[in-house]
Design a protein around this motif. Structure first.
Motif, PDB file in Angstrom:
ATOM      1  N   MET A 290     -30.815 -64.223 -10.561  1.00 46.77           N
ATOM      2  CA  MET A 290     -29.413 -63.876 -10.800  1.00 46.77           C
ATOM      3  C   MET A 290     -28.884 -63.213  -9.538  1.00 46.77           C
ATOM      4  O   MET A 290     -29.641 -62.576  -8.801  1.00 46.77           O
ATOM      5  CB  MET A 290     -29.277 -62.942 -12.009  1.00 46.77           C
ATOM      6  CG  MET A 290     -27.838 -62.659 -12.420  1.00 46.77           C
ATOM      7  SD  MET A 290     -27.736 -61.629 -13.919  1.00 46.77           S
ATOM      8  CE  MET A 290     -28.307 -62.798 -15.163  1.00 46.77           C
ATOM      9  N   SER A 291     -27.605 -63.391  -9.261  1.00 44.26           N
ATOM     10  CA  SER A 291     -26.995 -62.708  -8.128  1.00 44.26           C
ATOM     11  C   SER A 291     -25.823 -61.859  -8.633  1.00 44.26           C
ATOM     12  O   SER A 291     -25.277 -62.146  -9.705  1.00 44.26           O
ATOM     13  CB  SER A 291     -26.518 -63.729  -7.076  1.00 44.26           C
ATOM     14  OG  SER A 291     -25.452 -64.519  -7.584  1.00 44.26           O
ATOM     15  N   PRO A 292     -25.433 -60.819  -7.880  1.00 44.60           N
ATOM     16  CA  PRO A 292     -25.970 -60.334  -6.616  1.00 44.60           C
ATOM     17  C   PRO A 292     -27.446 -59.951  -6.715  1.00 44.60           C
ATOM     18  O   PRO A 292     -27.999 -59.856  -7.808  1.00 44.60           O
ATOM     19  CB  PRO A 292     -25.103 -59.111  -6.288  1.00 44.60           C
ATOM     20  CG  PRO A 292     -23.858 -59.283  -7.106  1.00 44.60           C
ATOM     21  CD  PRO A 292     -24.297 -59.992  -8.339  1.00 44.60           C
ATOM     22  N   ILE A 293     -28.061 -59.705  -5.569  1.00 38.64           N
ATOM     23  CA  ILE A 293     -29.505 -59.577  -5.468  1.00 38.64           C
ATOM     24  C   ILE A 293     -30.087 -58.459  -6.330  1.00 38.64           C
ATOM     25  O   ILE A 293     -31.238 -58.546  -6.765  1.00 38.64           O
ATOM     26  CB  ILE A 293     -29.910 -59.384  -3.977  1.00 38.64           C
ATOM     27  CG1 ILE A 293     -31.409 -59.561  -3.775  1.00 38.64           C
ATOM     28  CG2 ILE A 293     -29.404 -58.058  -3.447  1.00 38.64           C
ATOM     29  CD1 ILE A 293     -31.893 -60.974  -3.954  1.00 38.64           C
TER      30      ILE A 293
ATOM     31  N   HIS B  45     -29.421 -57.825  -9.347  1.00 38.57           N
ATOM     32  CA  HIS B  45     -29.720 -58.394 -10.661  1.00 38.57           C
ATOM     33  C   HIS B  45     -31.001 -59.236 -10.630  1.00 38.57           C
ATOM     34  O   HIS B  45     -31.709 -59.336 -11.637  1.00 38.57           O
ATOM     35  CB  HIS B  45     -28.554 -59.252 -11.156  1.00 38.57           C
ATOM     36  CG  HIS B  45     -27.365 -58.452 -11.611  1.00 38.57           C
ATOM     37  ND1 HIS B  45     -27.478 -57.295 -12.328  1.00 38.57           N
ATOM     38  CD2 HIS B  45     -26.034 -58.671 -11.437  1.00 38.57           C
ATOM     39  CE1 HIS B  45     -26.272 -56.823 -12.598  1.00 38.57           C
ATOM     40  NE2 HIS B  45     -25.381 -57.634 -12.061  1.00 38.57           N
ATOM     41  N   HIS B  46     -31.292 -59.844  -9.485  1.00 39.57           N
ATOM     42  CA  HIS B  46     -32.539 -60.598  -9.342  1.00 39.57           C
ATOM     43  C   HIS B  46     -33.734 -59.671  -9.568  1.00 39.57           C
ATOM     44  O   HIS B  46     -34.678 -60.027 -10.288  1.00 39.57           O
ATOM     45  CB  HIS B  46     -32.610 -61.233  -7.948  1.00 39.57           C
ATOM     46  CG  HIS B  46     -33.942 -61.833  -7.616  1.00 39.57           C
ATOM     47  ND1 HIS B  46     -34.327 -63.088  -8.058  1.00 39.57           N
ATOM     48  CD2 HIS B  46     -34.997 -61.339  -6.902  1.00 39.57           C
ATOM     49  CE1 HIS B  46     -35.545 -63.351  -7.627  1.00 39.57           C
ATOM     50  NE2 HIS B  46     -35.983 -62.302  -6.920  1.00 39.57           N
ATOM     51  N   PHE B  47     -33.690 -58.504  -8.940  1.00 36.05           N
ATOM     52  CA  PHE B  47     -34.790 -57.554  -9.107  1.00 36.05           C
ATOM     53  C   PHE B  47     -34.850 -57.013 -10.532  1.00 36.05           C
ATOM     54  O   PHE B  47     -35.933 -56.723 -11.049  1.00 36.05           O
ATOM     55  CB  PHE B  47     -34.664 -56.421  -8.090  1.00 36.05           C
ATOM     56  CG  PHE B  47     -34.958 -56.852  -6.683  1.00 36.05           C
ATOM     57  CD1 PHE B  47     -36.257 -57.151  -6.286  1.00 36.05           C
ATOM     58  CD2 PHE B  47     -33.940 -56.994  -5.743  1.00 36.05           C
ATOM     59  CE1 PHE B  47     -36.542 -57.571  -4.991  1.00 36.05           C
ATOM     60  CE2 PHE B  47     -34.204 -57.405  -4.443  1.00 36.05           C
ATOM     61  CZ  PHE B  47     -35.517 -57.700  -4.075  1.00 36.05           C
TER      62      PHE B  47
ATOM     63  N   TRP C 294     -37.768 -54.792 -12.515  1.00 40.88           N
ATOM     64  CA  TRP C 294     -37.551 -53.491 -11.889  1.00 40.88           C
ATOM     65  C   TRP C 294     -36.556 -52.677 -12.718  1.00 40.88           C
ATOM     66  O   TRP C 294     -35.594 -53.216 -13.251  1.00 40.88           O
ATOM     67  CB  TRP C 294     -36.981 -53.659 -10.485  1.00 40.88           C
ATOM     68  CG  TRP C 294     -37.943 -54.159  -9.459  1.00 40.88           C
ATOM     69  CD1 TRP C 294     -39.041 -54.949  -9.673  1.00 40.88           C
ATOM     70  CD2 TRP C 294     -37.884 -53.932  -8.044  1.00 40.88           C
ATOM     71  NE1 TRP C 294     -39.663 -55.223  -8.481  1.00 40.88           N
ATOM     72  CE2 TRP C 294     -38.986 -54.613  -7.462  1.00 40.88           C
ATOM     73  CE3 TRP C 294     -37.029 -53.237  -7.215  1.00 40.88           C
ATOM     74  CZ2 TRP C 294     -39.228 -54.602  -6.099  1.00 40.88           C
ATOM     75  CZ3 TRP C 294     -37.258 -53.219  -5.844  1.00 40.88           C
ATOM     76  CH2 TRP C 294     -38.359 -53.893  -5.305  1.00 40.88           C
ATOM     77  N   SER C 295     -36.782 -51.388 -12.812  1.00 41.33           N
ATOM     78  CA  SER C 295     -35.833 -50.511 -13.500  1.00 41.33           C
ATOM     79  C   SER C 295     -34.634 -50.252 -12.596  1.00 41.33           C
ATOM     80  O   SER C 295     -34.712 -50.424 -11.373  1.00 41.33           O
ATOM     81  CB  SER C 295     -36.491 -49.179 -13.867  1.00 41.33           C
ATOM     82  OG  SER C 295     -36.748 -48.409 -12.692  1.00 41.33           O
ATOM     83  N   GLU C 296     -33.535 -49.824 -13.203  1.00 45.09           N
ATOM     84  CA  GLU C 296     -32.342 -49.530 -12.414  1.00 45.09           C
ATOM     85  C   GLU C 296     -32.609 -48.413 -11.414  1.00 45.09           C
ATOM     86  O   GLU C 296     -32.161 -48.460 -10.269  1.00 45.09           O
ATOM     87  CB  GLU C 296     -31.174 -49.163 -13.327  1.00 45.09           C
ATOM     88  CG  GLU C 296     -30.660 -50.327 -14.147  1.00 45.09           C
ATOM     89  CD  GLU C 296     -29.324 -50.044 -14.826  1.00 45.09           C
ATOM     90  OE1 GLU C 296     -28.423 -49.472 -14.168  1.00 45.09           O
ATOM     91  OE2 GLU C 296     -29.186 -50.375 -16.013  1.00 45.09           O
ATOM     92  N   VAL C 297     -33.349 -47.401 -11.840  1.00 46.19           N
ATOM     93  CA  VAL C 297     -33.646 -46.272 -10.956  1.00 46.19           C
ATOM     94  C   VAL C 297     -34.469 -46.734  -9.755  1.00 46.19           C
ATOM     95  O   VAL C 297     -34.226 -46.307  -8.614  1.00 46.19           O
ATOM     96  CB  VAL C 297     -34.388 -45.160 -11.723  1.00 46.19           C
ATOM     97  CG1 VAL C 297     -34.854 -44.057 -10.774  1.00 46.19           C
ATOM     98  CG2 VAL C 297     -33.503 -44.573 -12.810  1.00 46.19           C
TER      99      VAL C 297
END
Length: 338
Positions: free
Chosen positions: A299-302, A304-306, A311-314
């Protein structure tokens, strides 16, 4: 009061005004039902953020603007800081930069207003928004010209200077509109845009000190304080979002700082997170069209890919801020080599 104490004052004013406004603005935005609408195109787990107040960028717009006015007034009136602001024409660039950011913020406010009050999820059309940004960009470049910034050479970090002639203005418009929208795209996770912009502001506070640009130091100090004050409310889990109102304003100041010190291409390093976010969207769209529906990123922007990678938001905010710090260190290094 000397210049160093004034910069501390500017930072504290921006921080305090922004943070304290949260106690007033957030309940007010709740009362007006100015809640964020989470579209289905984003990660499904973002749906829990539905209704979180948006347009909170007004908080740091007020805080940063107040801090700049107080800071400049203090520097003008203080005998101990006489001469810190240097050439009076630099003040035109300072206020032109703040005016540009406020104008971009006004475009963002209109976009948010249409989304939230008029219940049109997409707000302004891309063409409407970009045309407004072009007009604002032209205004800013005209003000720089009036202030005496008429060189068409651009400093290329680690390489020297390159004369571009009339093409300088084309490059300048691409940088202004490109990075303003890149900062806007970075505002997709709790605390992401404000954290990365805080790091950027600190980096430019250092660069402005090295190059002895007093006006840039004022903007950088105010930007650092304002974004830090907003993080009190915006860090995960966010109590308020900045909206396009805030992100486009921040984009304006990000650009203004680079032009204030006369080195817009420092954004290649200091703004690395912002342009990576923007290019991830461009690459995703181009790849999608070229491969008839396949995606390079989940997903983009990048960011969202992570997220889709687990990956957590933090964690994403922390890593992106660190990347911004490393890019900023390269920017500082390039300035030291001048």
């Amino acid at each position: 009061m000397n210049s160093g104490m004034t910069l501390i004052l500017i930072t504290l004013v921006a921080f305090a005004v922004t943070a304290l406004l949260g106690f007033v603005m957030i309940p007010f935005l709740h009362k007006l039902k100015f809640g964020q609408t989470i579209l289905d195109i984003g990660p499904a787990w973002h749906k829990k953020k539905q209704g979180t107040p948006t347009m909170g960028g007004v908080m740091f717009i007020i805080g940063i603007t107040a801090a700049v006015v107080i800071g400049v007034s203090t520097l003008w009136l203080s005998p101990a800081a006489q001469g810190y602001l240097g050439d009076p024409r630099g003040n035109i660039k300072l206020f032109a930069g703040v005016a540009m950011a406020l104008a971009f913020g006004a475009v963002g406010f209109l976009d948010d207003y249409i989304k939230v009050v008029k219940h049109r999820n997409l707000g302004l059309t891309a063409r409407q928004k970009y045309l407004m940004q072009l007009v604002i960009g032209v205004f800013y470049l005209v003000m720089l010209y009036i202030a005496g910034d008429r060189s068409t050479a651009v400093a290329v970090p680690f390489f020297g200077s390159l004369e571009l002639g009339p093409f300088y203005y084309l490059l300048a418009m691409i940088i202004i509109t490109g990075f303003v929208n890149a900062v806007n795209l970075t505002d997709g996770l709790d605390g992401l845009s404000s954290s990365v912009t805080f790091v950027y502001a600190v980096i430019f506070l250092v660069i402005a000190g090295i190059l002895q640009f007093g006006q840039a130091s004022v903007i950088a100090a105010a930007l650092a304080g304002g974004t830090l004050g907003f993080l009190v409310w915006n860090f995960y889990p966010a109590k308020v979002f900045m909206g396009d109102t805030g992100s486009l304003f921040l984009g304006g100041l990000v650009v203004a700082l680079a032009f204030q010190v006369g080195m817009p291409l420092l954004l290649v390093f200091a703004g690395v997170v912002f342009w990576c976010e923007a290019f991830s969207v461009i690459i995703q769209v181009c790849y999608f069209k070229a491969t008839h529906g396949k995606r390079l990123f989940k997903m983009s922007p990048i960011h969202h890919h992570f997220e889709m990678c687990g990956w957590s938001e933090v964690k994403i905010v922390s890593v992106f801020a660190l990347v911004g710090l490393l890019g900023g260190a390269l920017a500082v290094w390039s300035v030291l080599l001048l």
